[in-house]
Design a protein around this motif. Structure first.
Motif, PDB file in Angstrom:
ATOM      1  N   ALA A   1      -6.591  17.205 -13.938  1.00  6.66           N
ATOM      2  CA  ALA A   1      -5.320  16.796 -14.549  1.00  6.66           C
ATOM      3  C   ALA A   1      -4.385  16.169 -13.514  1.00  6.66           C
ATOM      4  N   GLU A   2      -4.298  16.767 -12.333  1.00  2.00           N
ATOM      5  CA  GLU A   2      -3.424  16.224 -11.296  1.00  2.00           C
ATOM      6  C   GLU A   2      -3.927  14.879 -10.793  1.00  2.00           C
ATOM      7  N   LEU A   3      -5.253  14.718 -10.733  1.00  7.31           N
ATOM      8  CA  LEU A   3      -5.811  13.442 -10.299  1.00  7.31           C
ATOM      9  C   LEU A   3      -5.474  12.340 -11.303  1.00  7.31           C
ATOM     10  N   GLU A   4      -5.553  12.627 -12.592  1.00  8.83           N
ATOM     11  CA  GLU A   4      -5.201  11.639 -13.610  1.00  8.83           C
ATOM     12  C   GLU A   4      -3.722  11.248 -13.507  1.00  8.83           C
ATOM     13  N   MET A   5      -2.858  12.218 -13.222  1.00  7.68           N
ATOM     14  CA  MET A   5      -1.431  11.922 -13.071  1.00  7.68           C
ATOM     15  C   MET A   5      -1.187  11.065 -11.831  1.00  7.68           C
ATOM     16  N   ALA A   6      -1.914  11.359 -10.747  1.00  4.97           N
ATOM     17  CA  ALA A   6      -1.754  10.580  -9.525  1.00  4.97           C
ATOM     18  C   ALA A   6      -2.227   9.142  -9.724  1.00  4.97           C
ATOM     19  N   LEU A   7      -3.321   8.955 -10.462  1.00  8.48           N
ATOM     20  CA  LEU A   7      -3.812   7.603 -10.742  1.00  8.48           C
ATOM     21  C   LEU A   7      -2.834   6.835 -11.631  1.00  8.48           C
ATOM     22  N   ALA A   8      -2.277   7.538 -12.624  1.00  7.57           N
ATOM     23  CA  ALA A   8      -1.341   6.873 -13.537  1.00  7.57           C
ATOM     24  C   ALA A   8      -0.039   6.483 -12.841  1.00  7.57           C
ATOM     25  N   SER A   9       0.411   7.309 -11.891  1.00  3.66           N
ATOM     26  CA  SER A   9       1.666   7.018 -11.192  1.00  3.66           C
ATOM     27  C   SER A   9       1.485   6.035 -10.042  1.00  3.66           C
ATOM     28  N   GLY A  10       0.228   5.796  -9.641  1.00  4.56           N
ATOM     29  CA  GLY A  10      -0.024   4.878  -8.545  1.00  4.56           C
ATOM     30  C   GLY A  10      -0.064   5.531  -7.181  1.00  4.56           C
ATOM     31  N   ASP A  11       0.080   6.873  -7.117  1.00  2.39           N
ATOM     32  CA  ASP A  11       0.007   7.559  -5.830  1.00  2.39           C
ATOM     33  C   ASP A  11      -1.393   7.461  -5.228  1.00  2.39           C
ATOM     34  N   VAL A  12      -2.409   7.409  -6.080  1.00  2.00           N
ATOM     35  CA  VAL A  12      -3.791   7.243  -5.637  1.00  2.00           C
ATOM     36  C   VAL A  12      -4.314   5.928  -6.200  1.00  2.00           C
ATOM     37  N   LYS A  13      -4.798   5.065  -5.328  1.00  2.00           N
ATOM     38  CA  LYS A  13      -5.305   3.763  -5.744  1.00  2.00           C
ATOM     39  C   LYS A  13      -6.779   3.640  -5.383  1.00  2.00           C
ATOM     40  N   LEU A  14      -7.560   3.167  -6.341  1.00  2.00           N
ATOM     41  CA  LEU A  14      -8.986   2.982  -6.115  1.00  2.00           C
ATOM     42  C   LEU A  14      -9.221   1.812  -5.173  1.00  2.00           C
ATOM     43  N   PRO A  15     -10.224   1.900  -4.299  1.00  2.02           N
ATOM     44  CA  PRO A  15     -10.517   0.777  -3.401  1.00  2.02           C
ATOM     45  C   PRO A  15     -10.974  -0.450  -4.174  1.00  2.02           C
ATOM     46  N   LYS A  16     -10.522  -1.612  -3.723  1.00  2.00           N
ATOM     47  CA  LYS A  16     -10.864  -2.854  -4.420  1.00  2.00           C
ATOM     48  C   LYS A  16     -12.329  -3.208  -4.179  1.00  2.00           C
ATOM     49  N   GLY A  17     -12.967  -3.696  -5.233  1.00  2.00           N
ATOM     50  CA  GLY A  17     -14.350  -4.125  -5.112  1.00  2.00           C
ATOM     51  C   GLY A  17     -15.366  -3.003  -5.029  1.00  2.00           C
ATOM     52  N   ALA A  18     -14.948  -1.760  -5.285  1.00  2.00           N
ATOM     53  CA  ALA A  18     -15.871  -0.626  -5.192  1.00  2.00           C
ATOM     54  C   ALA A  18     -16.717  -0.538  -6.449  1.00  2.00           C
ATOM     55  N   THR A  19     -17.952  -0.086  -6.288  1.00  2.00           N
ATOM     56  CA  THR A  19     -18.835   0.122  -7.426  1.00  2.00           C
ATOM     57  C   THR A  19     -18.454   1.412  -8.142  1.00  2.00           C
ATOM     58  N   ALA A  20     -19.085   1.642  -9.306  1.00  2.00           N
ATOM     59  CA  ALA A  20     -18.790   2.859 -10.068  1.00  2.00           C
ATOM     60  C   ALA A  20     -19.164   4.097  -9.267  1.00  2.00           C
ATOM     61  N   GLU A  21     -20.265   4.038  -8.538  1.00  2.00           N
ATOM     62  CA  GLU A  21     -20.695   5.180  -7.727  1.00  2.00           C
ATOM     63  C   GLU A  21     -19.733   5.433  -6.572  1.00  2.00           C
ATOM     64  N   GLU A  22     -19.265   4.360  -5.941  1.00  2.00           N
ATOM     65  CA  GLU A  22     -18.310   4.505  -4.840  1.00  2.00           C
ATOM     66  C   GLU A  22     -16.979   5.044  -5.339  1.00  2.00           C
ATOM     67  N   GLU A  23     -16.543   4.593  -6.508  1.00  2.00           N
ATOM     68  CA  GLU A  23     -15.300   5.114  -7.076  1.00  2.00           C
ATOM     69  C   GLU A  23     -15.420   6.604  -7.388  1.00  2.00           C
ATOM     70  N   GLU A  24     -16.592   7.013  -7.901  1.00  2.00           N
ATOM     71  CA  GLU A  24     -16.805   8.422  -8.221  1.00  2.00           C
ATOM     72  C   GLU A  24     -16.747   9.283  -6.962  1.00  2.00           C
ATOM     73  N   LYS A  25     -17.364   8.812  -5.884  1.00  2.00           N
ATOM     74  CA  LYS A  25     -17.323   9.557  -4.621  1.00  2.00           C
ATOM     75  C   LYS A  25     -15.902   9.616  -4.069  1.00  2.00           C
ATOM     76  N   PHE A  26     -15.162   8.507  -4.191  1.00  2.00           N
ATOM     77  CA  PHE A  26     -13.784   8.474  -3.696  1.00  2.00           C
ATOM     78  C   PHE A  26     -12.902   9.460  -4.453  1.00  2.00           C
ATOM     79  N   LEU A  27     -13.022   9.472  -5.775  1.00  2.00           N
ATOM     80  CA  LEU A  27     -12.211  10.380  -6.587  1.00  2.00           C
ATOM     81  C   LEU A  27     -12.590  11.835  -6.327  1.00  2.00           C
ATOM     82  N   ALA A  28     -13.887  12.103  -6.105  1.00  2.00           N
ATOM     83  CA  ALA A  28     -14.314  13.473  -5.810  1.00  2.00           C
ATOM     84  C   ALA A  28     -13.731  13.958  -4.489  1.00  2.00           C
TER      85      ALA A  28
END
Length: 338
Positions: free
Chosen positions: A240-267
């Motif tokens: 829940a806190e991760l979803e709030m951080a993504l929605a507020s922009g506090d956490v930004k996904l790396p540009k050009g990352a694959t789905a697997e890389e995004e999953e590892k980053f979020l974990a």
């Protein structure tokens, strides 16, 4: 017969014939048996494999590993092989720490795990760049023993702040650090279990947690300020806190990352402890007879402090003096001016 009626009749007959043919093909095709490919039956000895990806520092739980048949020609001596008449080895591996990265479905080797009590066990349980610190707790501040290794907790600091004024001090409690992973309770890195394998609460005096170097310094200072209590986190809080951080922009996904890389980053982000803006509650939030702010300085205290400062300034102006007594008379001689 009218020519138009003949054409319409012929068209109707053609449509009826096509419909009947399509219906016949549909029903005849649905009843035909379909060949289903059978899954190949795995043969060979059963070895212990990982049910999911296990990064370095993962503490194994019962759902992290399982037995799976493995081709006999690929069996290695380092594998944990199930043998008839011997106890289940998966229960003995629960609580061990992964030394090397293991992918999902990969056999567990004896050299890839560190057991509690082995040299370097706690260092292996730490993630890269992390530290381990111990916090003293009691039955009251340690959630009555219901905190187990692998759980995640928040740290709550309770203190009395006197301030510069008179009167009762300000009583305040604040959550200073969130999302800390529990590594061990006392000197146990695995929870105590009953005959059915269920975790049972136990009394302990120390809790070892995983922190960053900066947070380790904050905890060391907090222990000298007041009392530290543990607050057990829900398993759903991190998501829940991760979803709030993504929605507020506090956490930004790396540009050009694959789905697997995004999953590892979020974990990885989800597992990080945070020491951001704290929340707090004062005595005034609990009882109307308690303070909600620091004691104010009275005019008398201000005047007394001013007199004290004036005396200190005067002493500095006079410099170093020596008292000389001559025939019962005392004279102060300024040494700095000579």
């Amino acid at each position: 017969m009218d020519r138009k009626k003949v054409i319409l009749l012929v068209c109707a007959l053609l449509i009826a014939a096509v419909t009947a043919f399509m219906a016949r093909s549909m029903f005849s095709g649905g009843g035909a048996p379909q060949a289903v490919a059978q899954k190949p039956v795995a043969t060979g000895p059963k070895v212990i494999v990982a049910t999911r990806a296990l990064p370095v520092g993962t503490i194994l739980t019962a759902d992290s590993i399982r037995y799976q048949p493995w081709p006999e020609e690929l069996i290695e001596e380092a594998y944990f092989i199930k043998k008839d008449g011997e106890p289940d080895q998966t229960t003995t591996l629960v609580g061990t720490v992964v030394r090397n990265p293991i992918t999902a479905g990969q056999p567990i080797t004896q050299g890839s795990l560190v057991a509690p009590g082995d040299r370097g066990f706690l260092a292996a349980a730490l993630g890269p760049g992390m530290r381990a610190v111990s916090v003293p707790v009691s039955t009251l501040t340690g959630v009555s023993g219901f905190v187990f290794p692998g759980d995640r907790v928040d740290l709550v600091l309770t203190q009395n702040v006197s301030g510069a004024g008179t009167g009762q001090p300000l009583k305040v409690s604040e959550t200073i650090i969130r999302n800390l992973r529990v590594l061990a309770t006392d000197q146990r890195s695995t929870p105590s279990v009953d005959e059915k394998g269920n975790s049972i609460p136990s009394k302990y005096k120390l809790v070892t947690i995983e922190v960053t170097p900066r947070i380790a310094e904050k905890i060391a200072v907090a222990q000298t300020i007041g009392t530290i209590s543990l607050s057990l986190r829900s398993l759903a809080d991190n998501a829940a806190e991760l979803e709030m951080a993504l929605a507020s922009g506090d956490v930004k996904l790396p540009k050009g990352a694959t789905a697997e890389e995004e999953e590892k980053f979020l974990a990885s982000v989800q597992k990080q402890p945070t020491a951001g803006p704290s929340t707090y509650a004062t005595g005034g939030d609990v009882s109307r007879f308690q303070r909600s702010s620091l004691p104010a300085i009275t005019p008398v205290q201000i005047a007394a402090e001013a007199v004290k400062v004036e005396k200190q300034i005067e002493q500095v102006r006079r410099g170093s003096v020596v008292r000389v007594s001559r025939a019962g008379a005392v004279e102060e001689v300024n040494v700095d001016r000579r």
